[in-house]
Design a protein around this motif. Structure first.
Motif, mmCIF file in Angstrom:
data_model
loop_
_atom_site.group_PDB
_atom_site.id
_atom_site.type_symbol
_atom_site.label_atom_id
_atom_site.label_comp_id
_atom_site.label_asym_id
_atom_site.label_seq_id
_atom_site.Cartn_x
_atom_site.Cartn_y
_atom_site.Cartn_z
ATOM 1 N N GLY A 62 0.788 -1.228 0.000
ATOM 2 C CA GLY A 62 0.000 0.000 0.000
ATOM 3 C C GLY A 62 0.819 1.276 0.000
ATOM 4 N N ILE A 63 2.109 1.178 -0.330
ATOM 5 C CA ILE A 63 2.950 2.371 -0.426
ATOM 6 C C ILE A 63 2.941 2.834 -1.881
ATOM 7 N N GLU A 64 2.515 4.066 -2.113
ATOM 8 C CA GLU A 64 2.410 4.583 -3.476
ATOM 9 C C GLU A 64 3.770 5.110 -3.932
ATOM 10 N N ILE A 65 4.216 4.586 -5.069
ATOM 11 C CA ILE A 65 5.549 4.898 -5.589
ATOM 12 C C ILE A 65 5.438 5.618 -6.931
ATOM 13 N N ARG A 66 6.186 6.702 -7.080
ATOM 14 C CA ARG A 66 6.297 7.357 -8.386
ATOM 15 C C ARG A 66 7.566 6.833 -9.051
ATOM 16 N N THR A 67 7.431 6.385 -10.298
ATOM 17 C CA THR A 67 8.576 5.855 -11.037
ATOM 18 C C THR A 67 8.824 6.708 -12.269
ATOM 19 N N ILE A 68 10.043 7.188 -12.424
ATOM 20 C CA ILE A 68 10.428 7.908 -13.635
ATOM 21 C C ILE A 68 11.652 7.207 -14.225
ATOM 22 N N THR A 69 11.899 7.443 -15.493
ATOM 23 C CA THR A 69 13.066 6.860 -16.153
ATOM 24 C C THR A 69 14.072 7.964 -16.441
ATOM 25 N N GLU A 70 15.329 7.694 -16.128
ATOM 26 C CA GLU A 70 16.368 8.692 -16.348
ATOM 27 C C GLU A 70 17.571 8.068 -17.046
ATOM 28 N N SER A 71 18.364 8.904 -17.679
ATOM 29 C CA SER A 71 19.599 8.460 -18.317
ATOM 30 C C SER A 71 20.755 8.628 -17.340
ATOM 31 N N TYR A 72 21.734 7.738 -17.457
ATOM 32 C CA TYR A 72 22.935 7.866 -16.630
ATOM 33 C C TYR A 72 24.106 7.233 -17.371
ATOM 34 N N VAL A 73 25.301 7.567 -16.959
ATOM 35 C CA VAL A 73 26.506 7.017 -17.577
ATOM 36 C C VAL A 73 27.021 5.880 -16.708
ATOM 37 N N ASP A 74 27.106 4.694 -17.287
ATOM 38 C CA ASP A 74 27.623 3.532 -16.571
ATOM 39 C C ASP A 74 29.127 3.735 -16.359
ATOM 40 N N PRO A 75 29.577 3.881 -15.107
ATOM 41 C CA PRO A 75 31.002 4.161 -14.858
ATOM 42 C C PRO A 75 31.934 3.038 -15.300
ATOM 43 N N SER A 76 31.410 1.811 -15.403
ATOM 44 C CA SER A 76 32.277 0.688 -15.775
ATOM 45 C C SER A 76 32.529 0.621 -17.279
ATOM 46 N N THR A 77 31.607 1.210 -18.075
ATOM 47 C CA THR A 77 31.752 1.135 -19.533
ATOM 48 C C THR A 77 31.801 2.503 -20.207
ATOM 49 N N GLY A 78 31.297 3.527 -19.506
ATOM 50 C CA GLY A 78 31.227 4.853 -20.115
ATOM 51 C C GLY A 78 30.032 5.018 -21.034
ATOM 52 N N ASN A 79 29.186 3.978 -21.118
ATOM 53 C CA ASN A 79 28.013 4.031 -21.988
ATOM 54 C C ASN A 79 26.830 4.684 -21.273
ATOM 55 N N THR A 80 25.994 5.361 -22.051
ATOM 56 C CA THR A 80 24.774 5.954 -21.503
ATOM 57 C C THR A 80 23.674 4.900 -21.466
ATOM 58 N N LYS A 81 23.047 4.753 -20.305
ATOM 59 C CA LYS A 81 21.993 3.760 -20.137
ATOM 60 C C LYS A 81 20.764 4.407 -19.512
ATOM 61 N N ARG A 82 19.702 3.614 -19.369
ATOM 62 C CA ARG A 82 18.465 4.084 -18.756
ATOM 63 C C ARG A 82 18.211 3.291 -17.471
#
Length: 229
Positions: A62-82
């Motif tokens: 019963g806990i209401e959660i807001r979920t958003i999607t964001e971009s970030y840079v994976d420090p292990s590969t340098g690739n941009t992910k979601r």
């Protein structure tokens, strides 16, 4: 005017008691409330192998959660992910979480020693045949309403159910007729008219035979079925 952080925390704590939140749900709620928000990578770094499942425990309670999607840079590969980012926005006082399975129930469900869908050996997890979000649960737990699944099939089942039209319709009979609830006798797979063969080979001789047939194994099965119409 919105709730203060202290007021929101109090509401969440009260709802987790009322909703019988699991230990995992309580810990994830604490992390999100302390940080204001939390991402899937944050939870993975804290040891949660399947963050969406951990967050779903919160929603079940019963806990209401807001979920958003964001971009970030994976420090292990340098690739941009979601990745997903979660924050607590309120509570639903009408909801109660699923109850934890006792050791006796868990042992009884896992007594076959293999996943009911693919035949994989332990580790195994106990799952509701009809998803909790659709059919709720009987308590005390009824063994026939539960099934043993390997972690891989459990994740696959969760994804299939959440993307099935019945996730909105909530027809329990449709769920019971699905491969994910009744692997040995079913009418559809998550609403689709198809049939699946899932097996796990453990005998080294069988593994060798399969490797010799691959990648033609699927075609061999299809040809066999057509020859025996």
């Amino acid at each position: 005017m919105g709730l203060s952080a202290a007021e929101l925390r109090l509401q969440v704590e009260e709802q987790m008691e009322r909703g019988r939140a699991s230990k995992r749900a309580r810990e994830v709620a604490r992390i999100i409330l302390e940080r204001g928000a939390c991402t899937t990578t944050d939870l993975e770094e804290l040891g949660y192998k399947h963050p969406p499942r951990a967050v779903k425990d919160l929603k079940d309670a019963g806990i209401e959660i807001r979920t958003i999607t964001e971009s970030y840079v994976d420090p292990s590969t340098g690739n941009t992910k979601r990745r997903a980012k979660y924050s607590v926005v309120g509570v639903d006082a009408s909801k109660e979480s699923r109850r934890q399975f006792s050791k006796a129930v868990s042992d009884a469900v896992k007594a076959s020693g293999k996943c009911e869908v693919c035949g994989a050996l332990p580790p195994l997890q106990v799952d509701h045949r009809v998803p909790f979000d659709i059919g709720g649960e009987t308590f005390p737990h009824v063994l026939d309403e539960l099934m043993p699944l390997c972690p891989s099939c459990n994740r696959s089942k969760s994804w299939a159910c959440e993307h099935c039209e019945n996730w909105t319709l909530k027809d329990t009979d449709m769920c019971r007729a699905c491969m994910w609830a009744s692997p040995h006798q079913y009418d559809h797979v998550a609403g689709r008219q198809q049939r699946e063969i899932r097996i796990t080979l453990t005998d080294p001789r069988d593994v060798l035979r399969f490797d010799c047939l691959r990648p033609d194994a699927t075609n061999i099965v299809i040809e066999y079925l057509r020859e025996n119409e």
